[in-house]
Design a protein around this motif. Structure first.
Motif, PDB file in Angstrom:
ATOM      1  N   LEU A  22      -2.817   6.696   7.289  1.00 34.31           N
ATOM      2  CA  LEU A  22      -3.690   7.186   6.216  1.00 34.31           C
ATOM      3  C   LEU A  22      -3.784   6.221   5.046  1.00 34.31           C
ATOM      4  N   PHE A  23      -2.987   5.140   5.054  1.00 35.49           N
ATOM      5  CA  PHE A  23      -2.934   4.267   3.883  1.00 35.49           C
ATOM      6  C   PHE A  23      -4.308   3.712   3.521  1.00 35.49           C
ATOM      7  N   GLU A  24      -4.990   3.162   4.486  1.00 40.19           N
ATOM      8  CA  GLU A  24      -6.271   2.508   4.210  1.00 40.19           C
ATOM      9  C   GLU A  24      -7.298   3.509   3.696  1.00 40.19           C
ATOM     10  N   GLU A  25      -7.317   4.685   4.276  1.00 39.54           N
ATOM     11  CA  GLU A  25      -8.281   5.696   3.844  1.00 39.54           C
ATOM     12  C   GLU A  25      -7.963   6.197   2.438  1.00 39.54           C
ATOM     13  N   LEU A  26      -6.682   6.442   2.164  1.00 37.71           N
ATOM     14  CA  LEU A  26      -6.303   6.997   0.871  1.00 37.71           C
ATOM     15  C   LEU A  26      -6.523   6.009  -0.266  1.00 37.71           C
ATOM     16  N   LEU A  27      -6.399   4.714   0.012  1.00 33.24           N
ATOM     17  CA  LEU A  27      -6.544   3.710  -1.043  1.00 33.24           C
ATOM     18  C   LEU A  27      -7.968   3.167  -1.137  1.00 33.24           C
ATOM     19  N   TYR A  28      -8.913   3.911  -0.595  1.00 36.83           N
ATOM     20  CA  TYR A  28     -10.315   3.522  -0.754  1.00 36.83           C
ATOM     21  C   TYR A  28     -10.718   3.721  -2.209  1.00 36.83           C
ATOM     22  N   ARG A  45       0.827  -1.198   0.000  1.00 36.64           N
ATOM     23  CA  ARG A  45       0.000   0.000   0.000  1.00 36.64           C
ATOM     24  C   ARG A  45       0.869   1.258   0.000  1.00 36.64           C
ATOM     25  N   GLY A  46       1.955   1.221   0.785  1.00 33.12           N
ATOM     26  CA  GLY A  46       2.846   2.376   0.811  1.00 33.12           C
ATOM     27  C   GLY A  46       3.499   2.634  -0.530  1.00 33.12           C
ATOM     28  N   SER A  47       3.949   1.575  -1.194  1.00 30.71           N
ATOM     29  CA  SER A  47       4.560   1.761  -2.516  1.00 30.71           C
ATOM     30  C   SER A  47       3.546   2.272  -3.524  1.00 30.71           C
ATOM     31  N   MET A  48       2.292   1.825  -3.412  1.00 29.37           N
ATOM     32  CA  MET A  48       1.246   2.325  -4.313  1.00 29.37           C
ATOM     33  C   MET A  48       1.026   3.811  -4.112  1.00 29.37           C
ATOM     34  N   ILE A  49       0.995   4.275  -2.861  1.00 30.32           N
ATOM     35  CA  ILE A  49       0.793   5.695  -2.589  1.00 30.32           C
ATOM     36  C   ILE A  49       1.977   6.514  -3.093  1.00 30.32           C
ATOM     37  N   LEU A  50       3.187   6.035  -2.853  1.00 26.07           N
ATOM     38  CA  LEU A  50       4.370   6.739  -3.341  1.00 26.07           C
ATOM     39  C   LEU A  50       4.368   6.839  -4.861  1.00 26.07           C
ATOM     40  N   GLN A  51       3.961   5.765  -5.497  1.00 23.43           N
ATOM     41  CA  GLN A  51       3.913   5.759  -6.960  1.00 23.43           C
ATOM     42  C   GLN A  51       2.923   6.798  -7.473  1.00 23.43           C
ATOM     43  N   GLN A  52       1.760   6.882  -6.856  1.00 26.97           N
ATOM     44  CA  GLN A  52       0.756   7.847  -7.286  1.00 26.97           C
ATOM     45  C   GLN A  52       1.207   9.278  -6.998  1.00 26.97           C
ATOM     46  N   MET A  53       1.897   9.478  -5.863  1.00 29.17           N
ATOM     47  CA  MET A  53       2.422  10.816  -5.561  1.00 29.17           C
ATOM     48  C   MET A  53       3.429  11.264  -6.619  1.00 29.17           C
ATOM     49  N   THR A  54       4.325  10.345  -6.973  1.00 30.39           N
ATOM     50  CA  THR A  54       5.348  10.676  -7.960  1.00 30.39           C
ATOM     51  C   THR A  54       4.723  11.006  -9.306  1.00 30.39           C
TER      52      THR A  54
END
Length: 794
Positions: free
Chosen positions: A758-764, A344-353
């Motif tokens: 925030l991971f779970e909320e952001l990846l809803y 989940r963390g790598s997914m969020i970082l990827q989307q941020m980038t």
């Protein structure tokens, strides 16, 4: 071959179940037979004869209001012949080996075909309503029987001309559109049903078929009501293909009459009566083996098998294409598996980038999705700087809001209780600072426009994959918007400081500043030019008037002409006296260099620009400031030449020195009459926008000169400041707002959002995205199963 044909039909039925029934769209364009005909042409009777069962609703008006997809599936008879025959004699009781199934009720098996008829009516009313309107959503019906051939038929609403009862006014258009959608598909075989007792040229079914199949390669003609033709006529020419040729030919059938239907005449008896009719009819007995319902069913079965065999490779290629498109669409929705915090963390970082890169590339113009229809991103910022902001600055008139009274009042207020001997420098400072303040509005608006454009860029950033996570996308936009809002304050404050800096110190020693000497030269030159133009216009008007009078008198002089000549002579004498009088009061240098130019200007003679700009200008500059803008030294002649743009502080006279010289020379200037002074004042106020004499009090000659001088100096200095602001404001905005946001956006996103809580909320995921992914997964699985089915025979 029969076994292979049955396998092909079975495959098509399976494909239809998978694609059409499961997904709801016939995206593969599967081979099928489409039944087309006018209302009451006998379509329903033909279908019932093929099935051998009475299962279709009947009545007045349009009964078939939804497409009926009918799949006939041959099954083995597991009953003994006597039992079958006994059941067959009772038409209301179905054979045990015959049943029907509806797609919308997959768990129920209908053995009574009277229930099948009622279910069709109920399902039609449920979707299409009771107002006799038609809808495109089909009814799927499968009939399993040992007495049918494998076929796939589509029964469509009958063509009608006039709305009846509750039918819509455009019922004909709706019906034609629906029929055209089905028969236009290249894989469809058209079964055009036409009554034999109506002229074939009026057949609506054949008209529609010819429109989509002009060569008649996939159209089968069916003639119904052959037994109802007028005595002495027959349809032999039509059935033989001599009237309307079709590659698949015409087939004649005899259906049950309305009396037979109402009397529940058994289907087997109706089929026997049909055979007897064709065998014993004198016109048809030679082609009886090519007429009737049984031959029609066999022909349709063989035609459909051949058609499937021809189209199956194209279907497979189409299927592969659909699989690739569906796979690509599914990939755009992303993986639904988020196992573990690291993933989940790598997914969020990827989307941020991706979001930050999209934001930066949109500003720099390096985005892969650049619009060709309108300006966007960095191009919009450039447009704001050069077109919007630049045009706003250029549109400002530096002295439009300063009247002659304002300038005169400022001059008087800057001198206090003492009368002024010359133009005070304090008046220039007092007037130019508010004018510089006018540049602040467009500058602040430029900052706001760039900020708004950056906000728009922020909202358009991201990828399709990011749309899966609406909360993450909203948070990314919120963080970047906060960053831009933070930078808006410093940028706006700095731009305000740029204006304040320009107002804090008025640098009259700027290289591009007009200066006192050049300003006075400008004022004097403008005055001379206005007087010269005025005299030229008066002379031209006088000559024109004389010419008109001469033409009116046929070339003879009139007393008026003599009077005009005398007037012109008097004017010339007066002008010479004026020049002579002025010459006597001027210095020898002025008399030598400027007398000729002044006399030429007064008399209206044409003078070259060099003479006016050289002799007259030198004489007046010498008169006010001495040669070349410097005080005349005793015994020095000075060097003639053009006045330089910038004169050093040691050489250029100040406002005080300039006006002092004017006062010292005032006794030598010719005195003008009060009427000439008033004329000059009116002329000056009209040309320079000072107002009119009716609004403001008349200015003395000295006040007018001072006002023009101040106005020229203000315009010169304002233009210098305007150029500076036009250059500095875009640079400040780029540095403090645009570039700073680009540099820190990535770090700001990570510091604000990369938090495990925030991971779970952001990846809803959005519910709509979930449904679309599930739909794509289901569709892809269906296509894979279809490809597996086709692979069994190819």
């Amino acid at each position: 071959m029969a076994a292979l044909g049955d396998d092909l039909l079975r495959i098509v039925n399976q494909l239809q179940d998978l694609v059409f029934n499961t997904i709801g769209t016939d995206s593969l364009d599967l081979p099928q037979i489409v039944v087309v005909g006018s209302q009451s042409a006998g379509k329903s009777s033909v279908l019932e004869n093929i099935v051998g069962r009475d299962f279709l609703p009947r009545g007045s008006g349009i009964v078939t209001r939804r497409p009926l997809i009918l799949q006939l599936i041959n099954v083995e008879d597991d009953e003994t012949a006597p039992e079958v025959n006994e059941a067959y004699r009772n038409p209301t009781q179905a054979r045990r080996s015959e049943w029907a199934e509806f797609h919308h009720i997959p768990s129920r098996r209908f053995t009574d075909f009277g229930d099948v008829k009622r279910e069709i009516e109920n399902e039609t009313n449920r979707v299409a309503g009771s107002n006799k309107g038609i809808v495109r959503q089909p009814i799927n019906l499968k009939i399993f029987s040992p007495h049918v051939l494998n076929l796939t038929l589509v029964d469509l609403p009958g063509l009608t001309k006039v709305p009846i009862g509750d039918q819509p006014a455009d019922i004909e258009k709706q019906t034609r559109t629906l029929i055209s959608e089905f028969i236009a598909k290249p894989n469809s075989i058209i079964l055009a049903v036409s009554p034999a007792n109506v002229d074939l040229v009026n057949s609506e079914a054949l008209k529609l078929a010819r429109h989509v199949d002009p060569l008649g390669r996939r159209t089968v003609g069916v003639l119904t009501k052959v037994d109802l033709m007028d005595h002495g006529t027959n349809a032999l020419d039509i059935l033989s293909g001599r009237v309307y040729p079709l590659k698949l030919g015409f087939i004649g059938v005899v259906n049950r009459s309305q009396q037979d239907i109402q009397g529940n005449k058994p289907m087997d008896e109706a089929l026997k009566a049909e055979n007897e009719f064709f065998k014993h009819h004198p016109a048809y007995r030679n082609i009886a083996n090519r007429c009737g319902t049984q031959f029609l069913a066999k022909t349709l079965n063989q035609t459909l098998m051949v058609h499937i065999r021809e189209r199956l490779p194209d279907i497979k290629a189409r299927l592969n294409t659909l699989m690739g498109q569906t796979q690509q669409e599914l990939a755009s929705y992303g993986d639904n598996q988020f196992s573990g915090k690291e993933h989940r963390g790598s997914m969020i970082l990827q989307q941020m980038t991706k979001f930050a890169s999209s934001f930066i590339s949109s500003i720099d113009g390096t985005s892969s999705e650049i619009s060709t229809k309108q300006l966007s991103g960095g191009a919009r910022i450039y447009y704001i700087f050069n077109s919007v902001f630049g045009s706003s600055l250029e549109s400002i008139d530096p002295t439009s809001n300063l009247s002659a009274l304002d300038i005169r009042t400022a001059i008087r207020n800057s001198t206090g209780p003492r009368p002024s001997l010359f133009v005070p420098e304090m008046a220039f400072d007092l007037l130019v600072k508010p004018q510089i303040k006018m540049l602040e509005g467009p500058s602040q608006r430029c900052v706001e426009l760039v900020y708004e454009e950056l906000i728009k860029i922020c909202h358009t950033c991201g990828s399709n994959e990011l749309s899966r996570f609406p909360r993450l996308q909203a948070k990314l936009i919120e963080v970047v918007s906060d960053l831009l809002r933070e930078r808006l304050g410093p940028a706006s404050s700095y731009v305000e400081s740029l204006i304040s800096i320009q107002r804090a110190y008025i640098n009259t020693n700027h290289p591009n500043f007009l200066g006192a000497a050049a300003a006075m030269s400008h004022v004097v030159t403008n005055k001379q030019e206005r007087e010269r133009k005025k005299l030229i216009e008066e002379e031209r008007a006088r000559r024109e008037k004389r010419r008109l009078k001469e033409l009116g008198a046929n070339g003879t002089e009139t007393p008026e002409d003599d009077e005009d000549a005398a007037t012109e002579k008097g004017d010339t004498i007066n002008s010479r006296k004026l020049v002579g009088k002025a010459g006597r009061s001027m210095s020898p240098a002025i008399r030598e260099n400027g007398a000729g130019a002044l006399a030429a200007a007064v008399n209206g003679r044409s003078a070259s620009p060099a003479r006016l700009a050289g002799g007259a200008r030198d004489s007046f500059l010498t008169y006010f400031f001495g040669k070349d803008g410097a005080p005349q030294q005793p015994g020095g002649a000075g060097t003639p030449g053009a006045l330089p743009r910038h004169v050093s502080q040691s050489q250029e006279p100040t406002f005080s020195q300039s006006i002092r010289r004017v006062e010292e020379k005032a006794t030598h200037r010719p005195a003008l009459s009060s009427s000439l002074v008033r004329d000059e004042e009116v002329q000056r106020t009209t040309e320079f926008g000072f107002g009119t004499a009716d609004v403001e009090p008349a200015l003395t000659e000295r006040e007018a000169m001072e006002t023009e001088l101040i106005r020229a100096l203000i315009s010169s200095y304002f233009n210098i400041v305007r150029e500076t602001i036009a250059d500095q404001v875009p640079k400040a905005v780029m540095h403090l707002l645009v570039n700073h946001s680009k540099d820190v956006v990535q770090n700001r996103l990570v510091s604000e959002l990369y938090k495990e809580a925030l991971f779970e909320e952001l990846l809803y995921e959005d519910d709509g995205v979930k449904k679309e992914r599930e739909k794509c997964e289901k569709l892809l699985q269906t296509y894979r199963e279809a490809a597996k089915i086709i692979g069994e025979v190819l």
